[in-house]
Scaffold this motif. Structure first.
Motif, mmCIF file in Angstrom:
data_model
loop_
_atom_site.group_PDB
_atom_site.id
_atom_site.type_symbol
_atom_site.label_atom_id
_atom_site.label_comp_id
_atom_site.label_asym_id
_atom_site.label_seq_id
_atom_site.Cartn_x
_atom_site.Cartn_y
_atom_site.Cartn_z
ATOM 1 N N GLU A 133 29.419 44.921 43.797
ATOM 2 C CA GLU A 133 30.155 46.218 43.846
ATOM 3 C C GLU A 133 30.523 46.348 42.494
ATOM 4 O O GLU A 133 30.234 47.526 41.856
ATOM 5 C CB GLU A 133 31.362 46.202 44.768
ATOM 6 C CG GLU A 133 32.201 47.651 44.727
ATOM 7 C CD GLU A 133 33.417 47.630 45.393
ATOM 8 O OE1 GLU A 133 33.627 46.657 46.099
ATOM 9 O OE2 GLU A 133 34.238 48.575 45.535
ATOM 10 N N ALA A 134 30.887 45.719 41.751
ATOM 11 C CA ALA A 134 31.333 46.073 40.403
ATOM 12 C C ALA A 134 29.852 46.354 39.502
ATOM 13 O O ALA A 134 30.085 47.140 38.606
ATOM 14 C CB ALA A 134 31.998 44.665 39.597
ATOM 15 N N GLN B 168 27.126 52.983 36.950
ATOM 16 C CA GLN B 168 27.610 54.452 37.063
ATOM 17 C C GLN B 168 28.535 54.946 36.155
ATOM 18 O O GLN B 168 28.440 56.260 35.961
ATOM 19 C CB GLN B 168 27.949 54.638 38.547
ATOM 20 C CG GLN B 168 27.165 54.559 39.630
ATOM 21 C CD GLN B 168 27.713 54.425 40.955
ATOM 22 O OE1 GLN B 168 29.182 54.330 40.994
ATOM 23 N NE2 GLN B 168 27.102 54.299 42.103
ATOM 24 N N LEU B 169 29.200 54.042 35.323
ATOM 25 C CA LEU B 169 30.237 54.294 34.271
ATOM 26 C C LEU B 169 29.328 55.060 33.135
ATOM 27 O O LEU B 169 28.291 54.869 32.862
ATOM 28 C CB LEU B 169 30.973 53.289 33.893
ATOM 29 C CG LEU B 169 31.981 52.866 34.932
ATOM 30 C CD1 LEU B 169 32.789 51.413 34.182
ATOM 31 C CD2 LEU B 169 32.964 53.596 35.483
ATOM 32 N N TRP C 162 33.383 40.562 43.972
ATOM 33 C CA TRP C 162 33.022 41.780 43.698
ATOM 34 C C TRP C 162 31.798 41.864 42.849
ATOM 35 O O TRP C 162 31.572 43.185 42.500
ATOM 36 C CB TRP C 162 34.300 42.330 42.990
ATOM 37 C CG TRP C 162 35.512 42.648 43.587
ATOM 38 C CD1 TRP C 162 35.707 43.328 44.761
ATOM 39 C CD2 TRP C 162 36.909 42.390 43.023
ATOM 40 N NE1 TRP C 162 36.877 43.312 45.175
ATOM 41 C CE2 TRP C 162 37.753 42.808 44.206
ATOM 42 C CE3 TRP C 162 37.313 41.735 42.123
ATOM 43 C CZ2 TRP C 162 38.948 42.599 44.217
ATOM 44 C CZ3 TRP C 162 38.806 41.484 42.039
ATOM 45 C CH2 TRP C 162 39.574 42.028 43.029
ATOM 46 N N GLU D 24 39.601 50.101 42.688
ATOM 47 C CA GLU D 24 38.390 50.026 41.558
ATOM 48 C C GLU D 24 39.068 49.496 40.289
ATOM 49 O O GLU D 24 38.465 48.776 39.528
ATOM 50 C CB GLU D 24 37.539 51.046 41.634
ATOM 51 C CG GLU D 24 37.017 51.066 42.966
ATOM 52 C CD GLU D 24 35.975 52.375 42.873
ATOM 53 O OE1 GLU D 24 35.860 53.103 41.894
ATOM 54 O OE2 GLU D 24 35.297 52.501 43.890
ATOM 55 N N ARG D 25 40.256 50.391 39.643
ATOM 56 C CA ARG D 25 40.736 50.072 38.631
ATOM 57 C C ARG D 25 41.101 48.554 38.452
ATOM 58 O O ARG D 25 41.033 48.028 37.303
ATOM 59 C CB ARG D 25 41.605 51.038 38.279
ATOM 60 C CG ARG D 25 41.185 52.321 37.842
ATOM 61 C CD ARG D 25 42.289 53.368 37.146
ATOM 62 N NE ARG D 25 42.875 52.903 36.088
ATOM 63 C CZ ARG D 25 44.185 53.113 35.645
ATOM 64 N NH1 ARG D 25 44.774 54.100 36.283
ATOM 65 N NH2 ARG D 25 44.796 52.602 34.507
ATOM 66 N N THR E 235 27.321 47.689 40.379
ATOM 67 C CA THR E 235 26.950 48.973 40.988
ATOM 68 C C THR E 235 27.976 50.144 40.181
ATOM 69 O O THR E 235 27.417 51.028 39.534
ATOM 70 C CB THR E 235 26.969 49.251 42.362
ATOM 71 O OG1 THR E 235 26.392 48.057 43.039
ATOM 72 C CG2 THR E 235 26.462 50.740 42.836
ATOM 73 N N LEU E 236 29.279 49.838 40.223
ATOM 74 C CA LEU E 236 30.266 50.634 39.673
ATOM 75 C C LEU E 236 29.781 50.822 38.146
ATOM 76 O O LEU E 236 29.856 51.751 37.334
ATOM 77 C CB LEU E 236 31.444 50.018 39.966
ATOM 78 C CG LEU E 236 32.217 50.718 40.933
ATOM 79 C CD1 LEU E 236 33.718 49.824 40.972
ATOM 80 C CD2 LEU E 236 32.651 52.014 40.718
#
Ligand code: PBG
Length: 327
Positions: free
Chosen positions: A318-319, A325-326, A315, A293-294, A321-322
Motif C-alpha cells: 500500500e505504501a 502517486q505522491l 504496509w 495514511e499520514r 502504491t501511495l
C-alpha cells in the motif's frame, strides 16, 4: 521591535520547496512486504489482529506476490504456517514443507523481479513455539538448533530463495548458515541477519498470524529492551560471521538502535516494523483517532531517517502504491 532575518519558514512555504529540501525519501524499492502462507488453505484467511494482512493459500500467495512486484516493492519476506507441528520443527526443514514449497511458488511467479526472502527460524514449526530445539529440561539448546538452521537454510536455498533471514537469535547462527550455504553450492544466497532482535511484546499479533503455540517468552535468547550496546556487539558478530545485511527489530520503539547500528557498520541496515506497531496504528485509525495514511508514511519516514535503508512493513504494498502517486 526587531524581526528575525533568518527564517527557516521560507523553505516550508510551498509543497514544491518542501519537496526540494526534503532530507529523507521513502522509496518503494526499499520496502519489503512480509507474507504468510498457510498449509492446506484453499482461500486466504484474514488475521483479526492484523487488519488487511492475510494468511495466504498457495494460489493467493502467488497472486499477491505478483501484485507486490507491480506495486514496486523491493522484496517479499515469506513465513510458513504448517498444518502440523512437532518438537523438532521438522516441517521447516522438509523440502515439501509449506515454506519451501511457497518459496518455489513465489520464485516461479516473480523470478528476479523482486528479492524473495524467507524467515529462517523454527518457531512457526515447533509444537512448543520456541525458535529452537529444547533440551530435556525445556531450555533452548543453542548448538543443536544451529544444526537445524543449517539444514533449513540449505532447503530454502534449494527452493530458490535469494535471501535467508535467520531470526532465532542463536549465537553463531549467521556463521553456521553461511558455511552451510557455501558448502551446498549456494554461495550466491545472501544472509539478512536479524542481528538486534529484542524480546518484544510488539510481536503479539504475529503469534496469531502464525498460530504460534508459544507459552512463556523468549528472553533467554532475544535481547533485553533496556540494552543498546548489546545490539552493537550482536551486529559486530553477525558482520564478522558473514551477514550481508543486518536488521534491527522492532523498528519505531528502537530508532536509537537503528541510528547506532547505521553508524557502526557499512552493510545495509534493515528495520522491521513489526506486527504490534502496525496493529496499533490500524486500531487507532479504525477508531478515527489518527489519520491512517499520514501516520503510516510518518512512521516509515522516521525509520528511514533514523538510518534504516530497508524497511520490512506490512504496509509495503500500500505504501509503495501511495508513494508513487505522491507529487
Ligand atoms: C521469528 C519471527 C518473529 C517475527 C518475525 N520473525 C516472532 C518472534 O520472534 O517472536 C515477528 C514479526 C512481527 O511481529 O511482525 N520467526
Amino acid at each position: 521591535m526587531s524581526y528575525p532575518e533568518i527564517r527557516p519558514r521560507r523553505l516550508r512555504r510551498t509543497a514544491a520547496v518542501r519537496r526540494l529540501v526534503s532530507e529523507t525519501r521513502v522509496d518503494p524499492a526499499e520496502l519489503v512486504v512480509p507474507m504468510f502462507v498457510r498449509e492446506g488453505l484453499t482461500e486466504p484467511r484474514p488475521i483479526s489482529s492484523l487488519p488487511g494482512v492475510l494468511q495466504h493459500s498457495r494460489d493467493s500467495l502467488r497472486k499477491a506476490a505478483a501484485e507486490a512486484v507491480q506495486a514496486g516493492v523491493g522484496g517479499i519476506m515469506l513465513f510458513g504456517v504448517p498444518a502440523q507441528r512437532d518438537e523438532r520443527g521438522s516441517g521447516g526443514l522438509d523440502p515439501a514443507g509449506i515454506l519451501n514449497v511457497a518459496i518455489r511458488d513465489v520464485v516461479g511467479e516473480v523470478g528476479d523481479a523482486t528479492v524473495v526472502m524467507s524467515d529462517l527460524c523454527l518457531d512457526e514449526f515447533t509444537s512448543h513455539g520456541h525458535c529452537g530445539l529444547l533440551t530435556p529440561d525445556g531450555a533452548v539448546d543453542n548448538d543443536a538448533t544451529l544444526a537445524a538452521y543449517a539444514e533449513m537454510a540449505v532447503a530454502q536455498a534449494n527452493a530458490g530463495v535469494g535471501v535467508v533471514g535467520p531470526s532465532g537469535m542463536m549465537d553463531g547462527q549467521v556463521g553456521v548458515v553461511r558455511r552451510a550455504l557455501d558448502a551446498a553450492g549456494h554461495s550466491d544466497v545472501a544472509v539478512l541477519a536479524y542481528a538486534a532482535k529484542y524480546a518484544s511484546a510488539f510481536y503479539g499479533p504475529f503469534r496469531e498470524a502464525v498460530e504460534s503455540a508459544l507459552e512463556g517468552d523468549r528472553r533467554t535468547y532475544q535481547q533485553d529492551p533496556a540494552n543498546l550496546r548489546e545490539s552493537l556487539r550482536e551486529v559486530e558478530l553477525d558482520v564478522a560471521e558473514g551477514a550481508d545485511m543486518v536488521m534491527v527489530k522492532p523498528a519505531l520503539p528502537y530508532l536509537d538502535v537503528v541510528a547506532a547500528v547505521r553508524a557502526a557498520v557499512n552493510v545495509p541496515v534493515a528495520a522491521y516494523q513489526v506486527s504490534g506497531e502496525y496493529a496499533m496504528v490500524e486500531a487507532a485509525a479504525a477508531n478515527g483517532w489518527i489519520d491512517r495514511e499520514r501516520v503510516m508514511l510518518e512512521t516509515l519516514t522516521s525509520i528511514r531517517r533514523a538510518g534504516a535503508q530497508v524497511i520490512l512493513t506490512y504496509w509495503a504494498v500500500e505504501a509503495a502504491t501511495l508513494l508513487r502517486q505522491l507529487p
